[in-house]
Design an enzyme around this catalytic site. Structure first.
Site, PDB file in Angstrom:
ATOM      1  N   SER A   1       0.838  -1.196   0.000  1.00 14.60           N
ATOM      2  CA  SER A   1       0.000   0.000   0.000  1.00 14.60           C
ATOM      3  C   SER A   1       0.872   1.244   0.000  1.00 14.60           C
ATOM      4  CB  SER A   1      -0.893   0.019   1.246  1.00 14.60           C
ATOM      5  OG  SER A   1      -1.554   1.271   1.373  1.00 14.60           O
TER       6      SER A   1
ATOM      7  N   TYR B   1      -2.477  -0.032  10.169  1.00 12.23           N
ATOM      8  CA  TYR B   1      -2.446  -0.809   8.929  1.00 12.23           C
ATOM      9  C   TYR B   1      -1.209  -0.433   8.111  1.00 12.23           C
ATOM     10  CZ  TYR B   1      -3.699  -2.287   4.191  1.00 12.23           C
ATOM     11  OH  TYR B   1      -3.681  -2.843   2.943  1.00 12.23           O
TER      12      TYR B   1
ATOM     13  N   LYS C   1       2.012  -2.808   6.792  1.00  9.94           N
ATOM     14  CA  LYS C   1       2.452  -2.916   5.401  1.00  9.94           C
ATOM     15  C   LYS C   1       3.910  -2.487   5.255  1.00  9.94           C
ATOM     16  CE  LYS C   1      -1.070  -4.587   3.176  1.00  9.94           C
ATOM     17  NZ  LYS C   1      -0.975  -5.879   2.474  1.00  9.94           N
TER      18      LYS C   1
END
Length: 272
Positions: A150, A169, A173
């Site tokens: 991402s 999150y 990543k």
């Protein structure tokens, strides 16, 4: 014939990968999911009788299930091995997509629980996935391992646009990008390409159940994206996103300097 193993194929990017790749009857696609029965039903309903698609049970939080999935994959592909291992499956938290880290910090237990689950699933689970399936990758002809990442994990993107949301999150990543680089450091000499690719902003229904306050936060983020990429018109359809991703991973090579890299669907650091 090319052989693919893809995680998280029950919906969104993962399902579209299976759909597009399996359109070529000469390919063999093994999809790993937690709910095998439901995914098989969806494949039958939406893709019809594609004999080149196989769905296996696997859970990124369970080493035993991943080990079994690797053993079951051997039974399907035999001595051909696999050409592409695509780590798409991930835990998407509903805790941090809209609030900044200072607000998240007020909910101590939830922050700790979500952080642990994100790391266990998105990082540790993929470490096990890579280690368990690497013997099959070594037997393949193409030898490409792709981690779906991402742009949220890019430090310059965060700092330049002052992106406050999705902190936990994003951290998971970013950690996985490091893991991809570490696998590259070990297996580059064996001809295995490890690369992290961001798919860009993709319409997969993330905001369907958002509250008015959450929608407002999302709109503010979209405004920052418009500043970053003036031609940005919003998330792209998932079918377009998959064509972009596949084009990029086909071009990527160790010789081209992509080993262990973290790149966008354009093959560079332009995230939108």
């Amino acid at each position: 014939m090319s052989v693919y193993v893809i995680t998280g194929v029950s919906k969104g990017i993962g399902f579209e990968l299976v759909k597009q790749i399996s359109e070529d009857p000469k390919t063999l696609v093994v999809g790993l999911v937690r709910d095998k029965a439901a995914t098989e039903k969806k494949v039958a309903a939406e893709l019809g009788d594609r004999s080149n698609v196989h769905i296996l049970h696997a859970d990124l939080t369970s080493y035993a299930s991943l080990k079994q999935a690797a053993a079951d994959t051997v039974k399907i592909v035999g001595e051909r091995g696999i050409d592409y291992l695509v780590a798409n499956g991930a835990f998407l938290s509903h805790f941090d997509p809209y609030d900044p880290i200072g607000v998240l910090g007020e909910k101590v237990e939830e922050l700790e629980d979500v952080s642990l689950k994100l790391f266990q699933t998105n990082v540790v689970g993929n470490i096990h996935l890579f280690n368990l399936f690497l013997p099959l990758v070594m037997k393949g002809k193409v030898k490409k391992v792709i981690s779906i990442s991402s742009g949220h994990a890019d430090l310059d993107f965060i700092n330049d646009l002052e992106v406050e949301i999705s902190a936990l999150y994003s951290a998971s990543k970013a950690a996985m990008n490091v893991i991809v680089a570490k696998f590259n450091a070990q297996y580059k000499k064996d001809g295995v390409l490890f690369v992290s690719i961001s798919p860009g902003a993709v319409e997969v229904g993330h905001f369907v159940n958002a509250t008015p306050e959450q929608i407002q936060a999302a709109v503010g983020f979209m405004g920052k994206l418009s500043t970053y990429a003036p031609d940005f018109k919003g998330p792209i359809p998932v079918d377009e996103a998959i064509r972009n991703i596949r084009s990029t991973w086909e071009k990527a090579s160790i010789a081209g300097g992509y080993g262990g890299a973290f790149i966008s669907h354009f093959g560079n650091k332009q995230w939108l």
